[in-house]
Design a protein around this motif. Structure first.
Motif, PDB file in Angstrom:
ATOM      1  N   PHE A   1     -14.930 -16.065   1.536  1.00  0.00           N
ATOM      2  CA  PHE A   1     -13.584 -16.351   1.065  1.00  0.00           C
ATOM      3  C   PHE A   1     -12.616 -16.116   2.209  1.00  0.00           C
ATOM      4  O   PHE A   1     -12.555 -15.037   2.781  1.00  0.00           O
ATOM      5  N   CYS A   2     -11.878 -17.113   2.550  1.00  0.00           N
ATOM      6  CA  CYS A   2     -10.869 -16.983   3.599  1.00  0.00           C
ATOM      7  C   CYS A   2      -9.622 -17.719   3.128  1.00  0.00           C
ATOM      8  O   CYS A   2      -9.664 -18.913   2.837  1.00  0.00           O
ATOM      9  N   ALA A   3      -8.534 -16.998   3.022  1.00  0.00           N
ATOM     10  CA  ALA A   3      -7.273 -17.601   2.606  1.00  0.00           C
ATOM     11  C   ALA A   3      -6.207 -17.197   3.604  1.00  0.00           C
ATOM     12  O   ALA A   3      -5.724 -16.069   3.568  1.00  0.00           O
ATOM     13  N   PRO A   4      -5.854 -18.078   4.527  1.00  0.00           N
ATOM     14  CA  PRO A   4      -4.851 -17.710   5.527  1.00  0.00           C
ATOM     15  C   PRO A   4      -3.474 -17.430   4.927  1.00  0.00           C
ATOM     16  O   PRO A   4      -2.681 -16.716   5.505  1.00  0.00           O
ATOM     17  N   LEU A   5      -3.196 -17.982   3.749  1.00  0.00           N
ATOM     18  CA  LEU A   5      -1.969 -17.674   3.016  1.00  0.00           C
ATOM     19  C   LEU A   5      -2.367 -17.172   1.636  1.00  0.00           C
ATOM     20  O   LEU A   5      -3.225 -17.763   0.979  1.00  0.00           O
ATOM     21  N   LEU A   6      -1.732 -16.090   1.200  1.00  0.00           N
ATOM     22  CA  LEU A   6      -2.095 -15.481  -0.078  1.00  0.00           C
ATOM     23  C   LEU A   6      -0.852 -15.032  -0.820  1.00  0.00           C
ATOM     24  O   LEU A   6       0.038 -14.415  -0.240  1.00  0.00           O
ATOM     25  N   VAL A   7      -0.791 -15.348  -2.110  1.00  0.00           N
ATOM     26  CA  VAL A   7       0.260 -14.813  -2.974  1.00  0.00           C
ATOM     27  C   VAL A   7      -0.411 -13.792  -3.886  1.00  0.00           C
ATOM     28  O   VAL A   7      -1.522 -13.999  -4.368  1.00  0.00           O
ATOM     29  N   SER A   8       0.254 -12.661  -4.082  1.00  0.00           N
ATOM     30  CA  SER A   8      -0.295 -11.613  -4.943  1.00  0.00           C
ATOM     31  C   SER A   8       0.849 -10.895  -5.641  1.00  0.00           C
ATOM     32  O   SER A   8       2.010 -11.031  -5.272  1.00  0.00           O
ATOM     33  N   GLY A   9       0.499 -10.151  -6.656  1.00  0.00           N
ATOM     34  CA  GLY A   9       1.497  -9.410  -7.407  1.00  0.00           C
ATOM     35  C   GLY A   9       0.996  -8.029  -7.737  1.00  0.00           C
ATOM     36  O   GLY A   9      -0.205  -7.817  -7.916  1.00  0.00           O
ATOM     37  N   LEU A  10       1.910  -7.093  -7.811  1.00  0.00           N
ATOM     38  CA  LEU A  10       1.588  -5.717  -8.173  1.00  0.00           C
ATOM     39  C   LEU A  10       2.452  -5.356  -9.370  1.00  0.00           C
ATOM     40  O   LEU A  10       3.682  -5.297  -9.271  1.00  0.00           O
ATOM     41  N   GLU A  11       1.785  -5.126 -10.510  1.00  0.00           N
ATOM     42  CA  GLU A  11       2.502  -4.817 -11.742  1.00  0.00           C
ATOM     43  C   GLU A  11       2.904  -3.349 -11.773  1.00  0.00           C
ATOM     44  O   GLU A  11       2.210  -2.486 -11.248  1.00  0.00           O
ATOM     45  N   ASN A  12       4.048  -3.089 -12.389  1.00  0.00           N
ATOM     46  CA  ASN A  12       4.527  -1.728 -12.602  1.00  0.00           C
ATOM     47  C   ASN A  12       4.836  -1.594 -14.093  1.00  0.00           C
ATOM     48  O   ASN A  12       5.951  -1.889 -14.529  1.00  0.00           O
ATOM     49  N   PRO A  13       3.840  -1.146 -14.873  1.00  0.00           N
ATOM     50  CA  PRO A  13       4.037  -1.054 -16.326  1.00  0.00           C
ATOM     51  C   PRO A  13       5.156  -0.090 -16.732  1.00  0.00           C
ATOM     52  O   PRO A  13       5.752  -0.260 -17.795  1.00  0.00           O
ATOM     53  N   LYS A  14       5.473   0.892 -15.892  1.00  0.00           N
ATOM     54  CA  LYS A  14       6.514   1.867 -16.260  1.00  0.00           C
ATOM     55  C   LYS A  14       7.882   1.228 -16.422  1.00  0.00           C
ATOM     56  O   LYS A  14       8.650   1.617 -17.289  1.00  0.00           O
ATOM     57  N   ASP A  15       8.196   0.239 -15.561  1.00  0.00           N
ATOM     58  CA  ASP A  15       9.513  -0.394 -15.691  1.00  0.00           C
ATOM     59  C   ASP A  15       9.429  -1.886 -16.027  1.00  0.00           C
ATOM     60  O   ASP A  15      10.439  -2.579 -16.053  1.00  0.00           O
ATOM     61  N   GLY A  16       8.218  -2.388 -16.289  1.00  0.00           N
ATOM     62  CA  GLY A  16       8.066  -3.782 -16.703  1.00  0.00           C
ATOM     63  C   GLY A  16       8.348  -4.782 -15.609  1.00  0.00           C
ATOM     64  O   GLY A  16       8.817  -5.883 -15.888  1.00  0.00           O
ATOM     65  N   SER A  17       8.041  -4.420 -14.366  1.00  0.00           N
ATOM     66  CA  SER A  17       8.315  -5.328 -13.258  1.00  0.00           C
ATOM     67  C   SER A  17       7.024  -5.704 -12.535  1.00  0.00           C
ATOM     68  O   SER A  17       5.994  -5.048 -12.688  1.00  0.00           O
ATOM     69  N   ILE A  18       7.112  -6.783 -11.768  1.00  0.00           N
ATOM     70  CA  ILE A  18       6.010  -7.211 -10.907  1.00  0.00           C
ATOM     71  C   ILE A  18       6.589  -7.495  -9.532  1.00  0.00           C
ATOM     72  O   ILE A  18       7.512  -8.301  -9.388  1.00  0.00           O
TER      73      ILE A  18
END
Length: 142
Positions: free
Chosen positions: A1-18
């Motif tokens: 797997f090689c992806a020179p461009l990557l989008v990702s997200g990190l969830e924060n359940p405490k405040d309902g944000s990503i």
């Protein structure tokens, strides 16, 4: 797997944000569009948007924070699926999915699978169709 461009997200359940991140292993700067679509577990669109962005070379950076607290309180955090897509020059470079809960806790609908088998020059063509849910199609939003 090689992806020179990557989008990702990190969830924060405490405040309902990503927090949304874009990473690049490329050696030059690129311009692209980051799109996101929030659906419920049955595939109903709850929110969607996009933003243009500049993608610096050899860097990973936070580009935005989504505030989904109100949607989570209204629909349940276990019922939110956030689909991410990064496009460059009209081509999808990366897609990702962010959840607030482990996948086994999602209240998924029965997929209602349907199959169609047809003859094809090389043998057979099998088409499998599910009614719900799945990522939004190429045009987004869901």
């Amino acid at each position: 797997f090689c992806a020179p461009l990557l989008v990702s997200g990190l969830e924060n359940p405490k405040d309902g944000s990503i927090d949304l991140f874009v990473s690049s292993d490329r050696l030059e700067t690129w311009r692209g569009t980051l799109s996101w679509s929030v659906t419920d577990a049955r595939g109903k669109s709850l929110s969607h948007s996009s933003q243009p962005l500049e993608i610096p070379p050899r860097e990973s950076r936070k580009v935005r924070t989504l505030d989904l607290d109100a949607l989570g309180r209204k629909h349940g955090f276990d019922n939110l699926l956030t689909w991410l897509k990064l496009t460059v020059d009209g081509k999808t470079e990366s897609e990702n999915l962010v959840l607030f809960v482990p996948p086994k806790e999602l209240p998924l609908a029965a997929p209602r699978l349907q199959t169609e088998i047809a003859g094809a020059p090389e043998g057979f063509r099998l088409t499998l169709t599910a009614r719900a849910p799945g990522p939004p199609g190429p045009g987004m939003p869901g």
